[in-house]
Design a protein around this motif. Sequence first.
Motif, PDB file in Angstrom:
ATOM      1  N   TYR A 461      29.156  22.020  25.325  1.00 32.13           N
ATOM      2  CA  TYR A 461      28.582  22.933  26.219  1.00 32.13           C
ATOM      3  C   TYR A 461      27.457  23.939  25.888  1.00 32.13           C
ATOM      4  O   TYR A 461      27.735  24.566  25.109  1.00 32.13           O
ATOM      5  N   ILE A 462      26.332  23.600  26.320  1.00 36.56           N
ATOM      6  CA  ILE A 462      25.066  24.568  26.226  1.00 36.56           C
ATOM      7  C   ILE A 462      24.353  24.545  27.494  1.00 36.56           C
ATOM      8  O   ILE A 462      24.152  23.516  28.028  1.00 36.56           O
ATOM      9  N   CYS A 463      23.888  25.749  27.811  1.00 34.92           N
ATOM     10  CA  CYS A 463      23.013  25.709  29.352  1.00 34.92           C
ATOM     11  C   CYS A 463      21.968  26.675  28.914  1.00 34.92           C
ATOM     12  O   CYS A 463      22.260  27.928  28.284  1.00 34.92           O
ATOM     13  N   TYR A 464      20.826  26.637  29.345  1.00 38.97           N
ATOM     14  CA  TYR A 464      19.611  27.514  29.122  1.00 38.97           C
ATOM     15  C   TYR A 464      19.287  28.027  30.649  1.00 38.97           C
ATOM     16  O   TYR A 464      18.327  28.564  30.704  1.00 38.97           O
ATOM     17  N   CYS A 465      20.080  28.245  31.331  1.00 38.74           N
ATOM     18  CA  CYS A 465      19.909  28.682  32.740  1.00 38.74           C
ATOM     19  C   CYS A 465      19.401  30.244  32.406  1.00 38.74           C
ATOM     20  O   CYS A 465      19.656  30.972  31.460  1.00 38.74           O
ATOM     21  N   LYS A 466      19.176  30.872  33.594  1.00 35.61           N
ATOM     22  CA  LYS A 466      18.663  32.407  33.507  1.00 35.61           C
ATOM     23  C   LYS A 466      19.920  33.234  33.255  1.00 35.61           C
ATOM     24  O   LYS A 466      19.830  34.274  32.394  1.00 35.61           O
ATOM     25  N   ARG A 467      21.084  32.817  33.766  1.00 37.84           N
ATOM     26  CA  ARG A 467      22.079  33.707  33.519  1.00 37.84           C
ATOM     27  C   ARG A 467      22.635  33.598  31.972  1.00 37.84           C
ATOM     28  O   ARG A 467      23.050  34.461  31.428  1.00 37.84           O
ATOM     29  N   SER A 468      22.647  32.340  31.491  1.00 40.42           N
ATOM     30  CA  SER A 468      22.883  32.087  30.066  1.00 40.42           C
ATOM     31  C   SER A 468      22.000  32.798  29.061  1.00 40.42           C
ATOM     32  O   SER A 468      22.493  33.334  28.070  1.00 40.42           O
ATOM     33  N   GLN A 469      20.825  32.931  29.472  1.00 38.54           N
ATOM     34  CA  GLN A 469      19.721  33.457  28.538  1.00 38.54           C
ATOM     35  C   GLN A 469      19.777  34.975  28.612  1.00 38.54           C
ATOM     36  O   GLN A 469      19.848  35.742  27.693  1.00 38.54           O
ATOM     37  N   GLN A 470      20.352  35.688  30.083  1.00 37.45           N
ATOM     38  CA  GLN A 470      20.767  36.950  29.776  1.00 37.45           C
ATOM     39  C   GLN A 470      21.934  37.471  29.073  1.00 37.45           C
ATOM     40  O   GLN A 470      21.817  38.529  28.486  1.00 37.45           O
ATOM     41  N   MET A 471      22.893  36.520  29.354  1.00 35.84           N
ATOM     42  CA  MET A 471      24.058  36.828  28.574  1.00 35.84           C
ATOM     43  C   MET A 471      23.729  36.647  27.222  1.00 35.84           C
ATOM     44  O   MET A 471      24.502  37.496  26.298  1.00 35.84           O
ATOM     45  N   PHE A 472      22.899  35.842  26.596  1.00 33.89           N
ATOM     46  CA  PHE A 472      22.643  35.698  25.321  1.00 33.89           C
ATOM     47  C   PHE A 472      21.976  36.970  24.740  1.00 33.89           C
ATOM     48  O   PHE A 472      22.386  37.850  23.726  1.00 33.89           O
ATOM     49  N   ARG A 473      21.108  37.718  25.541  1.00 39.74           N
ATOM     50  CA  ARG A 473      20.461  38.958  25.182  1.00 39.74           C
ATOM     51  C   ARG A 473      21.275  39.988  24.983  1.00 39.74           C
ATOM     52  O   ARG A 473      21.443  40.807  24.066  1.00 39.74           O
ATOM     53  N   GLU A 474      22.432  40.287  25.950  1.00 38.08           N
ATOM     54  CA  GLU A 474      23.360  41.041  25.932  1.00 38.08           C
ATOM     55  C   GLU A 474      24.332  40.906  24.672  1.00 38.08           C
ATOM     56  O   GLU A 474      24.644  41.845  23.855  1.00 38.08           O
ATOM     57  N   TRP A 475      24.473  39.825  24.420  1.00 35.75           N
ATOM     58  CA  TRP A 475      25.310  39.253  23.318  1.00 35.75           C
ATOM     59  C   TRP A 475      24.652  39.898  21.912  1.00 35.75           C
ATOM     60  O   TRP A 475      25.138  40.534  21.102  1.00 35.75           O
ATOM     61  N   LEU A 476      23.319  39.690  21.772  1.00 30.63           N
ATOM     62  CA  LEU A 476      22.454  39.978  20.708  1.00 30.63           C
ATOM     63  C   LEU A 476      22.485  41.566  20.484  1.00 30.63           C
ATOM     64  O   LEU A 476      22.611  41.885  19.265  1.00 30.63           O
ATOM     65  N   GLU A 477      22.219  42.277  21.681  1.00 30.60           N
ATOM     66  CA  GLU A 477      22.354  43.769  21.587  1.00 30.60           C
ATOM     67  C   GLU A 477      23.693  44.228  20.962  1.00 30.60           C
ATOM     68  O   GLU A 477      23.984  45.095  20.169  1.00 30.60           O
ATOM     69  N   ASN A 478      24.704  43.586  21.468  1.00 30.92           N
ATOM     70  CA  ASN A 478      26.149  43.752  20.939  1.00 30.92           C
ATOM     71  C   ASN A 478      26.328  43.704  19.621  1.00 30.92           C
ATOM     72  O   ASN A 478      27.130  44.432  18.678  1.00 30.92           O
ATOM     73  N   ARG A 479      25.942  42.433  19.200  1.00 32.68           N
ATOM     74  CA  ARG A 479      25.840  41.866  17.584  1.00 32.68           C
ATOM     75  C   ARG A 479      24.999  42.833  16.837  1.00 32.68           C
ATOM     76  O   ARG A 479      25.658  43.230  15.673  1.00 32.68           O
ATOM     77  N   HIS A 480      23.875  43.121  17.074  1.00 33.24           N
ATOM     78  CA  HIS A 480      22.771  43.597  16.040  1.00 33.24           C
ATOM     79  C   HIS A 480      22.713  45.070  16.317  1.00 33.24           C
ATOM     80  O   HIS A 480      22.331  45.843  15.306  1.00 33.24           O
ATOM     81  N   GLY A 481      22.766  45.748  17.385  1.00 30.90           N
ATOM     82  CA  GLY A 481      22.955  47.129  17.815  1.00 30.90           C
ATOM     83  C   GLY A 481      21.402  47.311  18.085  1.00 30.90           C
ATOM     84  O   GLY A 481      21.066  47.882  19.180  1.00 30.90           O
ATOM     85  N   THR A 482      20.451  47.119  17.293  1.00 31.19           N
ATOM     86  CA  THR A 482      19.018  47.678  17.522  1.00 31.19           C
ATOM     87  C   THR A 482      18.249  46.525  17.442  1.00 31.19           C
ATOM     88  O   THR A 482      18.344  45.521  16.491  1.00 31.19           O
TER      89      THR A 482
END
Length: 993
Positions: A461-482
């Motif tokens: 499973y991989i999906c590039y829908c708008k919801r998936s991309q927004q979830m990815f951005r939120e995940w990145l912020e949680n992982r990297h912080g800044t």
Amino acid sequence: MWCLVCWSCLPSVKADSDAIAQIKVLADFESAASTFHWTGTFGFSREHASQGQQALRVTLPRGMQKGLSSEKLAKDWSGYDWLAMEIFSPEKVPVMLSLRIYDELADDEHANVWSDAFLATQKVFLNSGTNHIRVLLQGMRTSSDTRAMAMDKVRRVVLSNEHSDAQLVVYVDNFRLIRGDPQHELSGAPKPEDTVVTIRNRFVDIGQIGPRELIPESQSVQELRRRAVAELEALRDDLESARTQGLETIYEEIPVVIAELGLGIRPLLAWFNNDQRKAELFREVAQSCVRARLALQNRITGRDRLPDNDDTQVPEPAVPDLPLLKGLGTRDGFFVNSQGRPLYVLSLHSPSLKLTRFFATPYQHVESYTAGGGSRWTIDESPVYQAFQQSPDAKRVGWDGWCGHLIRDRHSMGGKKEEVVICLESPHIRAAIEQYVRAEAPKWMRNPNLLYNILAYELSYICYCKRSQQMFREWLENRHGTMEVLNRHWKTNFASFGEIQPPPVKSSMPLPDTNRAQWFDWAVFNQERFTQHLAWVKGLVKQVDPHTPIAAGGSYSMLVGSNGTSGIDEELIIERVDDVILHEGGGSTLGMDLQLALSRQKKPLCDPELSIEVKDLWPHLLHGKSVLQLWHWPAQPPAEYPHLISSSYAHSWTISLSEVEELMRTALDVRRLNQEIAAFSSQQAEVAIFYSKTSVIQIPPEWMRSSSTPYLSELNHAYEGCRYLDARITFITEAQIRDNWAARYKLIFIPATKYVPTEVAARLLDYVKGGGRLVISPESLSANEYLEPLDFMDNIRVVIREPKAATESRLGELVQQYDQTFRQGLETIATRSKINGIAGGLEGLDLIGNGAVHQLQVGTEASVLARFQDGFPAVIRHDRGKGSVYVLATPLEPRSYAALLDRLFDQAQIERAVRVLNQTGNPVWGVESRSVPFTEGRLVYVVNHTADSQLLQLKTLKAPAQATELRTRRGVQCKNLLLKPQETQIIRLTTRD
């Protein structure tokens, strides 16, 4: 479906069955001119011509596009009904070729990867001798089933050999088109025993010219048949006599099933219906019945004396019946019965309930398809299908590879219709999945033998829908912080998380210039979000069915290059979803040992579709796989994928009747010896191989469609090297090292683990300081997940120079896998080198390196234990704190790993209470063993993986008073233990006080 064996039963394409077929010969191979349009390796031959004077002798190397091909034939086939040819195979056993027909509506990329052509992959069955091949052109569709083939625009035809281990030679003749009924047009002088192969789009029928009564059977074979029938009847008489006496007969009933296969089923099949194969079948049947009959007579007469017991009591059967499976509890990694005893549940993927006399019920599990709300077979009736049709956001976005079982694409095996590839982030799909769960759960809950529920497996499973991309951005912020931290790792200049987009794919892999650090985060995000989805589905199921254990996953993806595109992290799934561990895979036990190691708690290991050679079944059982459904014993030979006939226990031309008999005996042995077999799982491993999630994911984009990588290849070599050293081997993961699990092991092997998180590398160094031993093969511990250098080697004061000789790894051509995806093999060309041990317990040891040779520059703190022939260090040891690091300058061959690790195991004091050695006192490559304490003695299993008999000795710390092989219940000699090729023995040693 028409008669399997009779060509005369083939229905006509035309209404008028008396119509004379019209022929257009594309190539008759009677002259040099007839080959001008063809490419390949071929020459004329006067042998095996089906018409005229000669045929084309064709050599087919292994490969999808390397066979006999043409792009210059007549393009317009639209007025014809059939493509026909004759192919003579000189092979003694059947082989499977592939036929590919391309039209002008699709280029090669779409044709091969997207199945946008007629791809009869492994559908051209060739029996030994003459084969009449007929391919239906009327209504021919692409293999994706998305459109009709443009039969007026045929651009290429390829006959190839994709899966044979060696090149094949066949004789091809009379390549032609037929308008009308093909049964009125048979090339040459066909004989009743000739094979007829008819391909209709996805499906293949294999028969003979016939009729059956005209297919010759020699008098000697008829006599063998009569003798086999007589022996079967005699055995049935003795079985009745034994039952009258109250004797247990279940083992002796096995030959009755073997006789039914050998006399009633296999002789009807085209690949067995000849004198040679029938003679083999009838001899095996007679021998099997005789052995069983003599065993019964010895028991009836008392020559084979039963144990003394109170004859007023009915003894427990030696092979206990399995209880109803629903609701069974678990303990120590096994399902258990009401007495708390471990159970082995071995069943067949088969509709035959008759076989449950020997095997467990085939209804032991359900694949509920709740992960996606339907299967490729049932989706049209699911509320998910309605959501998919009505909601634009329900369709998966941006992924062009295999969809797994979520739910149906052009690569899906069986059930091919409209593509239904769903987005799991869609609220409409999630609501439909909830409806599906509530509707389906009552159906599976009625099953009294439901042991566990698979949400789905073989997932991706991989999906590039708008919801998936927004979830990815939120995940990145949680992982990297800044953004500063993210840009430093990625080496980018993004201003905000909001502008980040996931890296795209083409043909199921990232683009060549993809930022590998960015892809790593995208891959890990996909694994975590898909695990969360599975956990959500599990919650839905538990609301309706709180008691049935749950499993999910796609375990094959943990050991292939495509893991980073799969969305699968089995370690996360086992931790957050699985009540039982799911593993699908035969052959080597590496995959199942990895699955067991990924779990923090002991859970039953279940395999719902174990495709395996009979000889490899025992190692899986002894390593801890306790719930198995064997693939397969179908009611009929498979038609859509005829190559699967070779794995059918009932129909296979590669599985002998004696192997089927051994399989059935194994099914009974595991019920009889369940406690003894389970005991081997209690042994605690003292050696672990490092499984690095980071090194699996962080690879060049072009490897992400590969079947292996240099890291995974070295992991396999290390496992094979450890496998034959009389100790249990396991794996340790990055997450477990973070949680300080390394201290559980006396030795950890690091196999070409180039990319490792910084924290994990630091914990490994702490492990050494605390007294552990690391064995490090080249390319290890070089950088972290973002390709930033690690300082591990600096910390142990080892400098590694560029290799003097390199290892070249390249990808082979695309090969279609069992799940219908395409992956590329990894081909490695490595430098071989000789190494001599000189110190530190390696004195006199001769090793073979197989790979790049690195130059090790070592300080005074390090000891050189082995050197290359030019004097450069090959193995060094650096002592740090209480432990040691062993660094190799080159990878070793698996046998050399075994020789090296055997010495290091002794130094690390790895417990090996029983050593299995040859008569000169040395370990034997290919012989696997383990031992565990068991009721006033020890149990030992010994598996001979080689094709030769082995004369062995069991070297024990205490001299055993008695040694009994538990499968045969016979005494054995520890100093002269004979193992036949591929044999497994389980031996109980009772020791003197």
